[in-house]
Design an enzyme around this catalytic site. Structure first.
Site, PDB file in Angstrom:
ATOM      1  N   GLU A   9      10.399  31.081 229.252  1.00  0.00           N
ATOM      2  CA  GLU A   9       9.661  31.314 228.007  1.00  0.00           C
ATOM      3  C   GLU A   9       8.214  30.849 228.099  1.00  0.00           C
ATOM      4  O   GLU A   9       7.339  31.355 227.430  1.00  0.00           O
ATOM      5  CB  GLU A   9      10.368  30.581 226.854  1.00  0.00           C
ATOM      6  CG  GLU A   9       9.717  30.791 225.517  1.00  0.00           C
ATOM      7  CD  GLU A   9      10.684  30.628 224.357  1.00  0.00           C
ATOM      8  OE1 GLU A   9      11.866  30.997 224.508  1.00  0.00           O
ATOM      9  OE2 GLU A   9      10.266  30.117 223.309  1.00  0.00           O
ATOM     10  N   ASP A 110      14.284  29.986 226.148  1.00  0.00           N
ATOM     11  CA  ASP A 110      15.031  29.023 225.328  1.00  0.00           C
ATOM     12  C   ASP A 110      16.261  29.697 224.732  1.00  0.00           C
ATOM     13  O   ASP A 110      16.226  30.883 224.380  1.00  0.00           O
ATOM     14  CB  ASP A 110      14.163  28.519 224.166  1.00  0.00           C
ATOM     15  CG  ASP A 110      12.981  27.699 224.646  1.00  0.00           C
ATOM     16  OD1 ASP A 110      12.898  27.457 225.871  1.00  0.00           O
ATOM     17  OD2 ASP A 110      12.136  27.322 223.808  1.00  0.00           O
ATOM     18  N   TYR A 320       6.469  17.673 226.369  1.00  0.00           N
ATOM     19  CA  TYR A 320       6.264  18.836 225.510  1.00  0.00           C
ATOM     20  C   TYR A 320       6.412  18.456 224.034  1.00  0.00           C
ATOM     21  O   TYR A 320       7.436  17.951 223.609  1.00  0.00           O
ATOM     22  CB  TYR A 320       7.294  19.892 225.894  1.00  0.00           C
ATOM     23  CG  TYR A 320       7.069  21.212 225.237  1.00  0.00           C
ATOM     24  CD1 TYR A 320       6.017  22.025 225.642  1.00  0.00           C
ATOM     25  CD2 TYR A 320       7.898  21.647 224.229  1.00  0.00           C
ATOM     26  CE1 TYR A 320       5.801  23.234 225.039  1.00  0.00           C
ATOM     27  CE2 TYR A 320       7.692  22.876 223.623  1.00  0.00           C
ATOM     28  CZ  TYR A 320       6.639  23.660 224.034  1.00  0.00           C
ATOM     29  OH  TYR A 320       6.432  24.855 223.425  1.00  0.00           O
TER      30      TYR A 320
END
Length: 691
Positions: A9, A110, A320
DNA sequence: GCAAGGTC
């Protein structure tokens, strides 16, 4: 050798996948300007490419800025799009090129409906539909080596079609509701002369606005009711202490008067209770909690916090940030990270404390989870560039929160004494911190200590006085950005990545003002009021709930594209009549939206009265085309819609006479030395008869 | 130009 292309992704996930699925290390090959990870795993050649979120979006198939509009299609995100990124085109070309050379394409986005859809769109549009039969789906919930390997070995042999359909459904319903209603509102405003402002509404904006509008009404219609608070001031060894009335707020005036009448000079200590409580450290941050804390402590807006976190992430200083998780999985080397943090001067002492507490520090786990990412934590990388101002604050907040989550509990002792004064009970409280624990590392929580006197049960204390204070109930407080974010999270409105942005949109539409104490403007109230009459669905959380419910129920079974179309059609069915009602009432809606404060502003040269409504007709110039034309002033209030074209060349002079055939003003135009007279009505019945 | 959702 079997060749496999894996589509992640985003870049960070691609890297992790590549390193997890590698026998002998990872190479980066460039396809055009796009880097792609290449590796071998169990005798297979693996390429890992990445999308950057959605590379494709819904657009209108044809036609302009009109409504209703239902003709939509998926298209590569274009430069016109707000979310455009210049690398999109190259990325797609690179993926298309590699796809032609492989035996299988694995979607490893994801594991949620957006991820499945992102992967599907890449396969469908970048590679081509014929690749569907070569495509498979890897399903994992964390990006750890073990899980990724397992997910790769046990991948689904096909794409996860029901989830993809669920994703398409969500996009289509949001688009159709949002675009149509936003246009209907905006065009109503345009009808009454406001040609600048854009209005919007959607599945998330709507309920959020309604929530705030209801609070606004509550506040404005609140009737204050009296209540009383009582307390006793007692003296022990020459020191004064305050004991609050044990029954809390007193609602009956009678009772308040009774307490007021207390004349006894002594209080008897009935009972003393001591309780030692431990408070575990807070878990590491997810994005929402980081945004709330940054706002609470430093008044940094949620949007700004996200921006800064993103920057810190790109500098490899933190993990992240767009995560919902408040947990650090065991696979992350917590000890190693803390050791590295200890090499920084400002954290040396804190780190030392942590290791004194435990040789193998372990962060406490919070409730939040996330399918793709762990809680936000520092990476331990050295801060090379000097962080300035807010960047420093956010980084420090993340480091301290992470370290604190590994430290020991805070311990405090709370003591309560029940005092009896003439049969009325009062409570004397004391709070003492026995061990600050994690508060030493994350000192942003206020625990106020209150000394407790040396007293024992049965003792008589001197009462200095008993106070009874009359108060009035207050309405619930206004939201601020932080409390609003929390409320939206609880209601399931928006996602961690979009909530802050959507609040900002509501401000930019001028529906809201004052972020610290949010007020809904007249315009915001009007939008909410109008929609609650015409289209209450868009203001209700039910639309979100329904979409979620349909998705949950159907993605586990076989949701086909035909079935999706039926559901979308059913969901938007009622919208058609809503939109036609809005179109019919455009002027009314527009007038109601602009309200009494609106002053229409049209500059132009008056040439005489409009024969339709009696207002002045004006010569104006179009901002867009620069062409001159005639417009009736009545258009600014919606009572008239007369416009007439004009010759673009020559000097125009009003004659202050009206046409004998139709009543429109006559004008004279001088061009190339000649002057002629004409009627301003393009459809004048006298046109053919030479006026 | 307008949604909400990914991401840079």
């Amino acid at each position: 050798m079997r060749r496999i292309l894996i589509i992640a992704e985003k870049p960070s996930a691609a890297k992790k996948i590549a390193y997890a699925l590698s026998d002998k290390g990872v190479r980066i090959v460039k396809v055009g300007k796009t880097p792609i990870y290449a590796t071998t795993f169990k005798g297979q050649q693996i390429y890992v490419a990445y999308a950057m979120g959605h590379l494709y979006n819904i657009v209108q198939k044809s036609g302009g800025w009109i409504f209703p509009v239902y003709n939509i299609k998926w298209e590569r995100t274009s430069p016109k799009d707000r979310s455009y990124n210049e690398r999109i085109k190259e990325t797609i070309q690179a993926i298309a090129k590699i796809a032609r050379e492989v035996d299988e394409i694995v979607v490893a986005c994801d594991y949620d409906i957006e991820g499945s859809l992102i992967g599907y769109n890449v396969v469908k549009y970048a590679c081509g539909e014929k690749y569907f039969k070569k495509s498979s789906r890897m399903i994992f919930s964390t990006l750890t080596r073990n899980e990724l390997r397992k997910a790769f070995d046990r991948r689904l042999k096909t794409l996860d079609w029901p989830v993809i359909e669920a994703g398409k459904m969500r996009h289509e319903i949001d688009w159709i509701f949002g675009i149509n209603l936003s246009r209907a509102l905006t065009l109503s405003l345009r009808r009454v002369g406001d040609r600048e402002r854009i209005l919007s509404i959607g599945r998330v904006q709507g309920p959020t606005l309604k929530l705030l509008a209801e609070r606004e009404i509550d506040i404005n219609t609140h009737v204050p009711l009296p209540y009383w608070k009582a307390r006793a001031i007692v003296e022990i060894n020459g020191v004064k202490y305050v004991a609050e009335y044990a029954g809390g707020n007193i609602e009956s005036e009678e009772k308040a008067l009774e307490i007021k009448k207390i004349r006894d000079k002594y209080a008897t200590v009935k009972k003393i209770e001591r309780k030692v409580t431990k408070e575990r450290p807070p878990p590491p941050f997810n994005l929402g909690e980081l945004q709330r804390e940054a706002y609470r402590i430093y008044r940094i807006s949620p949007g700004k916090t996200l921006e800064i976190s993103e920057k810190l992430y790109l500098q490899a200083l933190i993990s992240y940030p767009r995560t919902g998780s408040e947990q650090i999985p065991d696979s992350i080397d917590v000890k190693g990270i803390i050791e590295k943090l200890g090499e920084m001067r400002e954290y040396r002492d804190l780190v030392q404390k942590i290791f004194e507490h435990s040789k193998r520090p372990k962060p406490v786990k919070g409730k939040g989870t996330d399918p793709a990412h762990p809680a936000i934590h520092p990476t331990g990388e050295k801060v090379n560039i000097k962080l300035s101002g807010n960047d420093r604050k956010i980084y420090d907040l993340i480091v301290r929160r992470f370290l604190a989550s590994c430290y020991r509990s805070m311990t405090k002792s709370e003591t309560r004494a029940l005092l009896d004064i003439e049969g009325h009970l009062f409570v004397l409280k004391g709070v003492e911190i026995i061990d600050h624990g994690w508060l030493k590392i994350y000192p942003f929580k206020k625990v106020t200590e209150k000394p407790f006197p040396r007293i024992v049960e049965g003792m008589k204390l001197k009462v200095i006085r008993v106070e009874v204070e009359e108060k009035y109930t207050k309405p619930k407080p206004r939201y601020n950005v932080r409390s609003l974010l929390k409320k939206m999270e609880n209601l399931g409105l928006g996602t961690k990545a979009t909530r802050a942005e959507i609040i900002e949109i509501l401000f930019s539409r001028r529906y809201l003002e004052n972020p610290n104490n949010i007020e809904v403007t007249d315009l915001g109230m009007k939008v909410s009021e109008i929609l609650s009459k015409i289209c209450p669905e868009i203001l209700s959380v039910e639309l979100t709930r329904n979409v979620e419910q349909i998705i949950d129920e159907l993605k586990s079974e076989y949701l086909t594209s035909e079935y999706r179309k039926v559901i979308v059609a059913n969901t938007v069915l009622g919208l058609y009549s809503v939109l036609s009602k809005m179109k019919k009432n455009e002027i009314n809606i527009g007038q109601s939206l602009v309200g009494k404060d609106f002053k229409p502003h049209v500059e132009g040269k008056p040439i005489g009265r409009c024969p339709v409504c009696g207002n002045q007709l004006l010569i104006v110039r179009s901002k867009k085309t620069k062409k001159r034309f005639i417009v009736c002033y009545g258009r600014t209030t919606g009572e008239c819609d007369v416009t007439q074209p004009l010759p673009q060349k020559g000097r125009i002079r009003p004659l202050h006479e009206t046409c004998k055939y139709c009543g429109y003003p006559l004008l004279a135009c001088v061009s190339k030395g000649k002057e002629w007279v004409f009627c301003t009505n393009i459809r004048c019945p006298g046109k053919r008869k030479n006026v």
